[in-house]
Design an enzyme around this catalytic site. Structure first.
Site, PDB file in Angstrom:
ATOM      1  N   LEU A  58       0.857  -1.179   0.000  1.00 13.16           N
ATOM      2  CA  LEU A  58       0.000   0.000   0.000  1.00 13.16           C
ATOM      3  C   LEU A  58       0.893   1.229   0.000  1.00 13.16           C
ATOM      4  O   LEU A  58       1.915   1.249   0.688  1.00 13.16           O
ATOM      5  CB  LEU A  58      -0.920   0.034   1.231  1.00 13.16           C
ATOM      6  CG  LEU A  58      -2.050  -0.998   1.325  1.00 13.16           C
ATOM      7  CD1 LEU A  58      -2.805  -0.829   2.636  1.00 13.16           C
ATOM      8  CD2 LEU A  58      -3.004  -0.890   0.144  1.00 13.16           C
ATOM      9  N   ASP A  59       0.511   2.240  -0.757  1.00 15.52           N
ATOM     10  CA  ASP A  59       1.278   3.478  -0.794  1.00 15.52           C
ATOM     11  C   ASP A  59       1.356   4.102   0.598  1.00 15.52           C
ATOM     12  O   ASP A  59       0.497   3.863   1.450  1.00 15.52           O
ATOM     13  CB  ASP A  59       0.639   4.493  -1.738  1.00 15.52           C
ATOM     14  CG  ASP A  59       0.628   4.030  -3.176  1.00 15.52           C
ATOM     15  OD1 ASP A  59       1.407   3.124  -3.512  1.00 15.52           O
ATOM     16  OD2 ASP A  59      -0.151   4.593  -3.967  1.00 15.52           O
ATOM     17  N   TYR A  60       2.346   4.933   0.780  1.00 13.13           N
ATOM     18  CA  TYR A  60       2.524   5.683   2.029  1.00 13.13           C
ATOM     19  C   TYR A  60       1.239   6.401   2.425  1.00 13.13           C
ATOM     20  O   TYR A  60       0.822   6.380   3.587  1.00 13.13           O
ATOM     21  CB  TYR A  60       3.671   6.681   1.837  1.00 13.13           C
ATOM     22  CG  TYR A  60       3.811   7.715   2.930  1.00 13.13           C
ATOM     23  CD1 TYR A  60       4.444   7.403   4.129  1.00 13.13           C
ATOM     24  CD2 TYR A  60       3.331   9.015   2.739  1.00 13.13           C
ATOM     25  CE1 TYR A  60       4.588   8.362   5.126  1.00 13.13           C
ATOM     26  CE2 TYR A  60       3.467   9.975   3.737  1.00 13.13           C
ATOM     27  CZ  TYR A  60       4.103   9.649   4.931  1.00 13.13           C
ATOM     28  OH  TYR A  60       4.234  10.599   5.917  1.00 13.13           O
TER      29      TYR A  60
END
Length: 272
Positions: A58-60
């Site tokens: 998952l992206d930041y």
């Protein structure tokens, strides 16, 4: 910010990742990571005494369901399901503007934006053949979208979407939403650094279905946006097309999006 455990067994740990948090880091002093909160800071390394294996990313800035395997064999089993696209992932997103479609298939290829290859690694959608210079090493990408509700955030028009990535390219959902003219609310990168006022990017991995042979998993988080007063205090509903905020209602809209075609809906396909 706490990392909530949603499910745990001998093979898997599934957590609700907060927004604006890294999954892991090679910097031993970095504390804003999932691994720091649930295990040892080096647990993502093979040299760790208790290594963890991230079978998805998952992206930041993205929050939500994150699956972690506790051993190599479990990671391989889950990874195979992801590779074969047997898993199902559903995201809630709030995007800029009022979406006119009810259901859409977005099938623009996604590749690397070469101008950011040495910095933010921004991705790009191949919308036209002329765009190929800004979208290199592109691969097929497919996202399904269902319009759930329109309204206003801080007096600006927005739409709540249910998103289902069929493929799993880097930044796929963010790139596809931007490519169809509806950038995700608070997405600093794909708004050209303009959308900086919201306190977060409004993209949340709400549900993950992982049909493992001996451990059939269907994990869902509570609705993340309207329960946050920082969002709800600035939200004004216009039209609710579907109920989706309870677990049962969310399952129902997921079932709608799983159908390849629904008679009577405003359907649109985006494809080069």
């Amino acid at each position: 910010m706490a990392v909530e455990k949603l499910y745990e067994s001998d093979n898997y740990l599934i957590v609700n990742k907060p927004y604006d948090m890294y999954i892991n880091s090679d910097d031993e002093h970095e504390k804003n990571t999932v691994t720091y909160h649930i295990a040892s800071p080096d647990s993502h390394l093979s040299s760790s005494l208790f290594p963890l294996h991230f079978v998805q990313r998952l992206d930041y800035a993205t929050s939500g369901v994150l699956c972690i395997a506790k051993n190599k064999s479990s990671a391989a089993r889950a990874g195979k399901l992801f590779e074969q696209r047997i898993t199902k992932k559903y995201y809630l997103a709030v995007v800029r503007g009022h979406v006119t479609f009810e259901v859409a298939d977005i099938e623009f290829n996604v590749g690397v934006d070469p101008s950011t290859a040495d910095s933010s690694h921004r991705m790009s959608a191949l919308i036209t053949s002329e765009a190929s210079v800004r979208c290199v090493q592109s691969r097929h990408a497919h996202t399904r979208a269902l319009r759930l509700e329109t309204g206003y955030y801080d007096n600006s028009p927005v739409t709540v979407l249910l998103l289902k990535p069929i493929t799993g390219r880097r930044h796929q959902l963010r790139v596809h939403c931007s490519a169809v003219g509806h950038t995700i609310l608070g997405d600093y990168t794909y708004s050209g650094t303009k959308d900086s006022l919201p306190h977060r990017m409004f993209l949340h991995a709400t549900r993950l279905i992982l049909p493992l042979p001996d451990e059939d998993l269907d994990i869902q988080t509570p609705e993340p946006f309207f329960s946050d007063p920082r969002f709800s205090s600035k939200w004004k509903s216009e039209t609710a097309y579907y109920k989706y905020r309870s677990k049962e209602d969310f399952h129902a809209v997921c079932d709608i999006l799983d159908k390849s075609y629904v008679i009577g809906v405003q359907y649109k396909i985006y494809k080069m």
